[in-house]
Design an enzyme around this catalytic site. Structure first.
Site, short mmCIF file in Angstrom:
data_model
loop_
_atom_site.label_atom_id
_atom_site.label_comp_id
_atom_site.label_asym_id
_atom_site.label_seq_id
_atom_site.Cartn_x
_atom_site.Cartn_y
_atom_site.Cartn_z
N HIS A 165 13.69 62.84 59.06
CA HIS A 165 14.02 61.40 58.96
C HIS A 165 13.43 60.64 60.14
CE1 HIS A 165 17.52 62.63 56.20
NE2 HIS A 165 16.51 62.19 55.49
N GLU A 168 15.17 59.59 63.47
CA GLU A 168 15.98 60.58 64.18
C GLU A 168 15.14 61.24 65.27
OE1 GLU A 168 17.75 62.81 60.95
OE2 GLU A 168 18.50 60.97 60.04
N HIS A 291 18.55 67.14 62.61
CA HIS A 291 18.71 65.74 62.22
C HIS A 291 19.60 65.07 63.26
CE1 HIS A 291 17.33 65.64 57.89
NE2 HIS A 291 17.30 66.95 58.13
N GLU A 359 23.19 68.33 63.00
CA GLU A 359 23.17 66.88 63.21
C GLU A 359 23.44 66.65 64.69
OE1 GLU A 359 22.51 64.45 61.10
OE2 GLU A 359 22.80 65.30 59.09
#
Ligand code: 0X9
Ligand code: ZN
Length: 516
Positions: A165, A168, A291, A359
């Site tokens: 992404h 990110e 991420h 994450e």
């Protein structure tokens, strides 16, 4: 991170991102929050293809476009627009945008390439750069392979991925820090030397280079890749909805303008094809895809609830151990929200790699002063996983196909649906009637396909083969039904967690599919 404090990181995220609209490609976008009563509401939002920026205990933050408002209202959600509360951050993003190819302490694409080259120069015996493919805009996607194992030795292999992404940025930093730790530590640190001698590590710090460059120079909030979608004004495909395992329905969108657009087919994107080719060639034992944000360690499945993966206990143990090192919250991926087509479901479900997503951080782009701490903590977690991969690996998935026996009600159901597809379908009303008449056969069929016992979807492939062997007329009528049945089955797996609306949607969709 505990659910009870989840809202805290979400608020932090809002503060940072509200400063990032200086280069808005879609200036109408805005950050908003909606109240949620239960996790089922989060599932509904994700299933609507919305861009979820953070999940809190009783609120979800979203990046919305004005066209989303009536849809949300109709679904019963009250939208609260969030105010821009960080002028200084806005100035920072504006400055970053102007100084193209300069993202402060964060690595740009060119700086990342230079760092990889420097690591090779430092120890060319153990580090090599490989081009794994190109991006949509024809940029090279690079991997660093690190190993001191003898050329033909069969050693555990670990894959580390960064930046699916665009916004990110921190997800580039941790893979790079890991590469540095291994190359610089080899021959100096006994534990690292042992790992590099007995493992092979492939690090791809930037899976989506076009997106990173767009985010660092044009529009910091950009999420997807930069596919021009055939000249549409809506650009980009979400790479983490484009992997070809359980692709395309839940938590992803068929609309090009959505931030979770899944692309025009599984693996339609060069950036996911690159990872697929690499994984098929290398047969990784385990992998991490980085991420941001949320401080979570997520393990499969992402695509549906109530489908326990065959290696659940191994994942739980490993994720817990890693969580002690980075202090993140280990959890099943779908418990955040279910979504189809992500990296882990493919790499685990199809390639049998112990695959997880981390994450990072509490914001997509944390303050530069936080980069080092985030890298240190997560490199520790990665080193632990790398060590463990010597003794743990995913079970090979059971061969469901050989156990499949067709029952008469399955054939009846398929034959009935084929009839509905015929010219006498009678529009919406006829469709409804036919659907209810088929309910019983459908329930029996779904029970037989038993999602909980067939996480790999192998039975569907078998069903497809079976239909493929029928006479041409029947086969042509049944083919789209069987294709769609997979979605129906997955939705049924979700149905006791708020998937009922989707079940109907999936079913209708299946029946309306053209026979071509
Ligand atoms: O939605 C995603 O692709 C990931 N989150 S992010 O904020 N970085 O976009 C989550 C991937 C894991 N998959 C699911 N939780 N379904
Ligand atoms: Zn992401």
């Amino acid at each position: 991170m505990k659910q009870s404090i989840a809202w805290v990181w979400m608020v932090a995220l809002v503060v940072v991102l509200s400063g990032s609209f200086a280069h808005a490609e879609t200036p109408d976008d805005f950050l908003a929050s909606v109240a949620v009563k239960s996790h089922d509401d989060v599932v509904r939002l994700s299933d609507m293809g919305l861009d979820i920026a953070g999940v809190g205990k009783d609120k979800v933050s979203l990046v919305l476009h004005p066209r989303d408002l009536p849809v949300l209202e109709r679904a019963g959600f009250h939208v609260i627009r969030l105010k821009d509360g960080a002028a200084q951050l806005k100035a920072r993003f504006a400055a970053l945008g102007k100084a193209a190819a300069n993202a402060g302490a964060y690595h740009t694409y060119d700086e990342t390439t230079a760092d990889l080259q420097a690591l090779v120069a430092l120890n060319p015996k153990i580090a090599k750069i490989e081009k794994i493919g190109q991006s949509f805009e024809k940029r090279d996607v690079l991997a660093l392979r690190i190993t001191a194992a003898p050329a033909k030795a069969k050693v555990p292999k670990m894959l580390v991925l960064g930046l699916h992404h665009s916004r990110e940025w921190i997800s580039v930093e941790v893979p790079l820090a890991f590469a540095r730790t291994l190359v610089e530590g080899y021959g100096k640190d006994a534990a690292i030397t042992k790992l590099v001698d007995g493992r092979e590590i492939v690090i791809v710090p930037i899976v989506n280079p076009d997106g990173l460059i767009w985010s660092q120079t044009q529009y910091s909030y950009w999420r997807k890749n930069r596919n021009d979608n055939g000249g549409s004004s809506s650009k980009g495909v979400d790479p983490n909805r484009n992997y070809g395992y359980q692709w395309g329905l839940v938590g992803s969108s068929d609309s090009m303008s959505s931030d979770t657009y899944h692309g025009k087919g599984p693996f339609s994107e060069p950036c996911t094809q690159n990872v697929k080719r690499l994984a098929e060639r290398e047969k990784f034992t385990g992998d991490i895809s980085f991420h941001s944000s949320g401080e979570m360690i997520l393990y499969p499945w992402s695509y549906a609830y109530n489908v326990t993966n065959p290696d659940h206990d191994t994942f739980v143990k490993l994720a817990k151990e890693m969580a002690q090192l980075n202090k993140y919250n280990p959890q099943e991926s779908c418990s955040l929200y279910p979504s189809m087509g992500d990296t882990d479901d493919f790499l685990y479900g199809q390639m049998s790699s112990l695959s997880m997503t981390i994450e990072l951080a509490t914001q997509f782009i944390p303050a530069e002063s936080e980069i080092k701490g985030i890298c240190d903590a997560n490199v520790k977690a990665l080193l632990h996983m790398l060590g463990q991969l010597g003794t743990i690996h995913a079970k090979s998935h059971p061969d469901y196909a050989s156990n499949l026996r067709f029952r008469s009600h399955q054939v009846e159901y398929l034959a009935g649906v084929a009839k509905v597809l015929g010219p006498a379908a009678g529009g919406e009303a006829g469709l409804k009637g036919a659907l209810s008449a088929l309910d019983e056969a459908r329930a029996a069929l779904l029970a037989d396909l038993a999602p909980a016992r067939d996480a790999s979807g192998a039975k569907f492939r078998d069903l497809t083969d079976y239909v493929g062997g029928l006479d041409p007329d029947t086969r042509d009528a049944l083919r789209p039904v069987v294709e769609g049945l997979r979605a129906l089955y997955l939705q049924d797996a979700n149905s006791d967690r708020g998937g009922k609306t989707s079940l109907r949607r999936a079913e209708t969709l299946n029946l309306l599919l053209p026979t071509e």
